[in-house]
Design a protein around this motif. Structure first.
Motif, PDB file in Angstrom:
ATOM      1  N   GLY A 149       0.790  -1.223   0.000  1.00 28.42           N
ATOM      2  CA  GLY A 149       0.000   0.000   0.000  1.00 28.42           C
ATOM      3  C   GLY A 149       0.819   1.268   0.000  1.00 28.42           C
ATOM      4  O   GLY A 149       0.262   2.358   0.096  1.00 28.42           O
ATOM      5  N   SER A 150       2.143   1.160  -0.094  1.00 23.97           N
ATOM      6  CA  SER A 150       3.005   2.338  -0.149  1.00 23.97           C
ATOM      7  C   SER A 150       3.433   2.583  -1.602  1.00 23.97           C
ATOM      8  O   SER A 150       3.255   1.726  -2.473  1.00 23.97           O
ATOM      9  CB  SER A 150       4.237   2.145   0.742  1.00 23.97           C
ATOM     10  N   VAL A 151       3.978   3.794  -1.829  1.00 24.23           N
ATOM     11  CA  VAL A 151       4.408   4.159  -3.177  1.00 24.23           C
ATOM     12  C   VAL A 151       5.595   3.297  -3.586  1.00 24.23           C
ATOM     13  O   VAL A 151       6.522   3.056  -2.793  1.00 24.23           O
ATOM     14  CB  VAL A 151       4.790   5.649  -3.230  1.00 24.23           C
ATOM     15  N   ALA A 152       5.567   2.831  -4.833  1.00 21.07           N
ATOM     16  CA  ALA A 152       6.628   1.958  -5.328  1.00 21.07           C
ATOM     17  C   ALA A 152       7.963   2.695  -5.352  1.00 21.07           C
ATOM     18  O   ALA A 152       8.034   3.898  -5.606  1.00 21.07           O
ATOM     19  CB  ALA A 152       6.277   1.452  -6.726  1.00 21.07           C
ATOM     20  N   ALA A 153       9.035   1.948  -5.101  1.00 20.76           N
ATOM     21  CA  ALA A 153      10.373   2.542  -5.052  1.00 20.76           C
ATOM     22  C   ALA A 153      10.797   3.084  -6.416  1.00 20.76           C
ATOM     23  O   ALA A 153      11.505   4.093  -6.499  1.00 20.76           O
ATOM     24  CB  ALA A 153      11.380   1.502  -4.552  1.00 20.76           C
ATOM     25  N   GLU A 154      10.374   2.443  -7.520  1.00 23.75           N
ATOM     26  CA  GLU A 154      10.750   2.924  -8.857  1.00 23.75           C
ATOM     27  C   GLU A 154      10.170   4.315  -9.117  1.00 23.75           C
ATOM     28  O   GLU A 154      10.822   5.186  -9.709  1.00 23.75           O
ATOM     29  CB  GLU A 154      10.267   1.953  -9.932  1.00 23.75           C
ATOM     30  N   THR A 155       8.924   4.542  -8.616  1.00 23.13           N
ATOM     31  CA  THR A 155       8.302   5.855  -8.819  1.00 23.13           C
ATOM     32  C   THR A 155       9.037   6.926  -8.025  1.00 23.13           C
ATOM     33  O   THR A 155       9.255   8.043  -8.503  1.00 23.13           O
ATOM     34  CB  THR A 155       6.834   5.799  -8.401  1.00 23.13           C
ATOM     35  N   VAL A 156       9.448   6.593  -6.816  1.00 23.07           N
ATOM     36  CA  VAL A 156      10.192   7.555  -5.995  1.00 23.07           C
ATOM     37  C   VAL A 156      11.539   7.874  -6.630  1.00 23.07           C
ATOM     38  O   VAL A 156      11.968   9.033  -6.708  1.00 23.07           O
ATOM     39  CB  VAL A 156      10.377   7.001  -4.574  1.00 23.07           C
ATOM     40  N   SER A 157      12.201   6.838  -7.129  1.00 19.43           N
ATOM     41  CA  SER A 157      13.513   7.051  -7.752  1.00 19.43           C
ATOM     42  C   SER A 157      13.397   7.901  -9.014  1.00 19.43           C
ATOM     43  O   SER A 157      14.250   8.753  -9.283  1.00 19.43           O
ATOM     44  CB  SER A 157      14.151   5.704  -8.079  1.00 19.43           C
ATOM     45  N   ALA A 158      12.320   7.685  -9.787  1.00 18.35           N
ATOM     46  CA  ALA A 158      12.156   8.444 -11.030  1.00 18.35           C
ATOM     47  C   ALA A 158      11.863   9.912 -10.767  1.00 18.35           C
ATOM     48  O   ALA A 158      12.114  10.759 -11.643  1.00 18.35           O
ATOM     49  CB  ALA A 158      11.045   7.833 -11.874  1.00 18.35           C
ATOM     50  N   ASN A 159      11.357  10.271  -9.625  1.00 22.85           N
ATOM     51  CA  ASN A 159      11.010  11.652  -9.317  1.00 22.85           C
ATOM     52  C   ASN A 159      11.958  12.283  -8.305  1.00 22.85           C
ATOM     53  O   ASN A 159      11.669  13.344  -7.759  1.00 22.85           O
ATOM     54  CB  ASN A 159       9.575  11.736  -8.798  1.00 22.85           C
ATOM     55  N   THR A 160      13.071  11.651  -8.046  1.00 17.09           N
ATOM     56  CA  THR A 160      14.079  12.215  -7.154  1.00 17.09           C
ATOM     57  C   THR A 160      14.928  13.221  -7.922  1.00 17.09           C
ATOM     58  O   THR A 160      15.388  12.942  -9.039  1.00 17.09           O
ATOM     59  CB  THR A 160      14.975  11.104  -6.586  1.00 17.09           C
ATOM     60  N   ILE A 161      15.145  14.388  -7.355  1.00 17.45           N
ATOM     61  CA  ILE A 161      15.905  15.461  -8.003  1.00 17.45           C
ATOM     62  C   ILE A 161      17.337  15.435  -7.478  1.00 17.45           C
ATOM     63  O   ILE A 161      17.573  15.348  -6.266  1.00 17.45           O
ATOM     64  CB  ILE A 161      15.254  16.825  -7.732  1.00 17.45           C
ATOM     65  N   TYR A 162      18.278  15.511  -8.414  1.00 14.48           N
ATOM     66  CA  TYR A 162      19.703  15.482  -8.093  1.00 14.48           C
ATOM     67  C   TYR A 162      20.357  16.779  -8.563  1.00 14.48           C
ATOM     68  O   TYR A 162      19.887  17.434  -9.492  1.00 14.48           O
ATOM     69  CB  TYR A 162      20.397  14.293  -8.774  1.00 14.48           C
ATOM     70  N   ARG A 163      21.458  17.096  -7.904  1.00 14.77           N
ATOM     71  CA  ARG A 163      22.322  18.189  -8.352  1.00 14.77           C
ATOM     72  C   ARG A 163      23.633  17.564  -8.802  1.00 14.77           C
ATOM     73  O   ARG A 163      24.340  16.939  -8.010  1.00 14.77           O
ATOM     74  CB  ARG A 163      22.559  19.206  -7.245  1.00 14.77           C
ATOM     75  N   ALA A 164      23.934  17.747 -10.110  1.00 13.25           N
ATOM     76  CA  ALA A 164      25.122  17.120 -10.693  1.00 13.25           C
ATOM     77  C   ALA A 164      26.056  18.191 -11.238  1.00 13.25           C
ATOM     78  O   ALA A 164      25.611  19.210 -11.777  1.00 13.25           O
ATOM     79  CB  ALA A 164      24.724  16.153 -11.803  1.00 13.25           C
ATOM     80  N   LYS A 165      27.345  17.942 -11.104  1.00  9.09           N
ATOM     81  CA  LYS A 165      28.374  18.815 -11.654  1.00  9.09           C
ATOM     82  C   LYS A 165      29.024  18.114 -12.840  1.00  9.09           C
ATOM     83  O   LYS A 165      29.448  16.963 -12.734  1.00  9.09           O
ATOM     84  CB  LYS A 165      29.423  19.161 -10.593  1.00  9.09           C
TER      85      LYS A 165
END
Length: 715
Positions: A209-225
């Protein structure tokens, strides 16, 4: 494909035997450079003589001083400078190189315009185009041919970017950077946030009943150099000193040469700046050092005019020049050559470019074309080297100098009083003993008897004056001014331009100098084409991509894409602006006025057409198209409405309704129609009434005749 750099080859002059293809190529270039120098030795001798006379330096057996008079009649320098100014002005009418790639069709208009603007930018912005054309023209007028080299200057660039986004967005950024010619290298990446809005839209629940981990990973924002690396390529046009250039003199086209090359003296530091990949230590150990004077020979206006005096360098171990504390300031002799050789055994000869100094080979590579262009104002049929204007003026300078010196000597001797001693009162013994030098102090000296006056010099200076006038006329004829009253007007040399200033367009000077300018324009056309081919070669570089986008509103380099897709594309058809008409301010304004008048006349004619007969539109438009083409307009649709645009205009006007003025006119017309209809109705009513009266009268007469009329009613 052969492409090697930084190779040490010992004993380059020895037979190659089985030492590999690179050694064979370098050895053959080494031998051919020496052999071809002998073929061009006479050319260098003539060029050296031309340089001395151009600088007004006395030449043995030619213009050397006579009896203390060292005056030299200037003929070569004014003639060469005049022709240089004419060529430079005509090739650069507005102070820059102006041209246009001709299109294959109207569909090629955008692509040809993009290529034109890109090459213009490289020639006029990244190079000093005026100096290039001026030096090139002067070199060709002095030394038969002027040679320039189109070479890319490729420099690495590095950019650092910090980007925020999801993994998919970062991958899109990397893809876009790669398409722009940059290589992205991610140095670090840190998670900073989660896109909750996107997460709620894409929320997918798992079994718990929780949000799938793939969905969370796809919407995670990163800061890259990122570290972005690439290349910035600039096309440079480099002058090649004619006395260091060798080729096959029997092949007239430079792209058809079987072998050609040139020597280039420079310091080791200069070589490192031009070729960043060389090894300084190895180059200093293995390079060929030449005499220091050879470096100065590349300049024309030096004190001793070293052209061709030391312009026959012999490859090999020469004199160590400028040996001092700074090892890398020594002058070395760099040899660059192009040779046709089958290096892969397929039976076809490839063009191989080789550059070496001594036993250090900077690079050997297979190339598509020879990046050299030649300017020859006065070509000789079937030969690479043509006439130089300077060598044709040298005899005139020699004869003019001799006549001017004779005139000066005559004037000085005539204006100087000369007296002597009467030979009747002395003899040789007295002269030897010095007695004759003392008797003037003797009291027996009688000036009337002892002084001898020389007879005045006899001569006619009119012949000298007529000779000098004839030499002046011959000099002007040699440089193209055959008619003294005629002048050069570079505004009216365009083929077929018989409209403005017709009286000058067909003058003899115009025709002769027009031919000289067009011969020089062939070399300029080759340079433009070579710059375009160089841009195609380095189309993947970052600044070339940026330049293409700036020249065509964000479009990629379309010519390079066509080449990559094996589509037919070539830009040898070039229309160069040669100051040959419609280029003065007056003529430009006249041209604009004619174009505007043509547009207005066509608009009036178009409004008179019936939209139901579209075939009439084409017939009415055709004479206006021909008028614009005569005025030099290539894309007629950019100035005149097309059939589709005209139909849209008619539909818009019909939907819009009549204008207030037209409505007033239409209302007046309707009113007149109504009044006319009313008049017609009244006339018909009167006629009806008349018919009714006639009928009543008939019946009354009939009743009276029968006796049945009892009374008459009078209204």
């Amino acid at each position: 494909m052969l492409d090697k750099q930084n190779i040490i080859i010992e004993h380059l002059e020895a037979p190659p035997a089985n030492k590999g293809m690179i050694f064979q190529v370098a050895h053959e270039v080494y031998l051919k450079m020496v052999d071809y120098l002998r073929l061009t030795q006479a050319k260098n001798t003539f060029n050296r003589l031309s340089d001395y006379h151009y600088l007004n330096i006395a030449v043995s057996n030619s213009t050397e001083p006579i009896r203390g008079i060292d005056y030299i009649q200037p003929v070569v320098a004014p003639g060469v400078d005049y022709a240089t100014a004419i060529i430079t002005k005509c090739l650069m009418p507005n102070g820059k190189v102006d041209f246009e790639f001709e299109r294959f069709s109207e569909a090629d208009a955008l692509q040809a315009a993009q290529a034109t603007e890109m090459v213009k930018y490289m020639l006029n912005s990244k190079n000093d185009s005026y100096q290039i054309i001026r030096d090139w023209a002067q070199d060709s007028l002095l030394h038969k041919n002027g040679i320039v080299m189109v070479s890319p200057l490729r420099e690495p660039i590095t950019q650092y970017k910090e980007v925020e986004g999801t993994r998919d967005q970062l991958r899109v950024f990397e893809t876009l950077a790669a398409e722009k010619g940059l290589t992205p290298k991610r140095q670090n990446m840190r998670r900073i946030d989660v896109d909750l809005q996107g997460l709620m839209q894409e929320a997918v629940m798992d079994e718990t009943g929780s949000v799938a981990a793939e969905t969370v990973s796809a919407n995670t924002i990163y800061r890259a150099k990122y570290k972005l690396t690439g290349y910035s390529t600039t096309v440079k046009v480099k002058h090649i000193a004619q006395h260091y250039f060798v080729c096959n003199p029997t092949i007239s086209n430079i792209q058809d040469q079987d072998f050609l090359g040139f020597y280039d003296p420079m310091t080791i530091h200069e070589c490192k700046a031009q070729f960043p990949y060389v090894d300084l230590e190895k180059l200093a150990d293995h390079a060929a050092y030449g005499p220091a004077g050879a470096y100065q020979a590349g300049a024309l206006e030096n004190d001793l005019a070293l052209h061709a005096r030391d312009s026959t360098p012999v490859p090999g171990q020469g004199v160590i020049a400028s040996a001092g504390a700074d090892r890398y300031s020594r002058v070395i002799m760099l040899t660059t050559a192009w040779i046709r050789k089958d290096v892969d055994g397929d039976g076809e000869e490839e063009i191989i470019e080789c550059c070496f100094s001594g036993s250090y080979v900077l690079y050997v590579k297979e190339v598509d074309f020879i990046p050299l262009a030649s300017m020859c104002p006065k070509p000789i049929v079937g030969n690479f080297f043509g006439y130089s204007l300077a060598e044709r003026l040298v005899p005139m300078q020699e004869y003019g100098t001799a006549i001017a010196r004779a005139e000066m000597a005559f004037a000085m001797q005539s204006s100087t009083p000369r007296i002597g001693v009467n030979p009747e009162f002395m003899d040789a013994e007295e002269i030897q003993r010095g007695v004759s030098a003392m008797f003037v102090l003797d009291r027996k000296f009688d000036p009337a008897k002892h002084v001898y006056e020389f007879a005045p010099m006899q001569g006619n200076l009119a012949y000298v004056q007529s000779s000098m006038q004839r030499f002046e006329a011959d000099k002007m004829a040699m440089i193209g001014m055959t008619s003294p009253t005629d002048v050069l007007n570079p505004e009216v040399m365009k083929d077929g331009n018989s409209g403005f200033k017709l009286q000058l367009a067909m003058g003899p000077n115009q025709l002769i100098q027009d031919e000289m300018v067009k011969n020089c324009a062939i070399g300029l056309r080759d340079v433009i084409y070579l710059v375009w081919k160089t841009l195609i070669q380095y189309a993947d570089d970052f600044n070339i991509q940026q330049l293409a986008a700036a020249c065509s509103k964000g479009q990629p380099f379309m010519d390079a894409m066509s080449m990559a897709n094996y589509e037919f594309i070539d830009r040898k058809m070039i229309q160069i602006d040669l100051a040959l008409g419609f280029l003065s301010e007056e003529n430009r304004l006249t041209r604009q006025q004619l174009i505007t008048a043509t547009q207005q006349q066509f608009a009036q004619s178009m409004m008179m057409l019936d939209p139901s007969a579209p075939e009439l539109f084409v017939k009415v438009r055709r004479p206006y198209e021909d008028t614009l083409r005569v005025l030099g307009v290539k894309d007629v649709d950019a100035y005149l409405p097309t059939m589709e645009e005209a139909l849209k205009l008619f539909e818009a006007k019909q939907a819009q309704g009549p204008a207030p003025e037209q409505q007033e006119i239409m209302s007046k017309v309707d009113l007149n129609k109504a009044k006319t209809q009313e008049s017609v109705t009244v006339s018909a009513l009167n006629m009806k009434k008349a018919d009714d009266i006639d009928t009543d009268n008939m019946f009354e007469a009939l009743a009276a005749k029968r006796g049945k009329l009892s009374a008459v009613q009078v209204d």
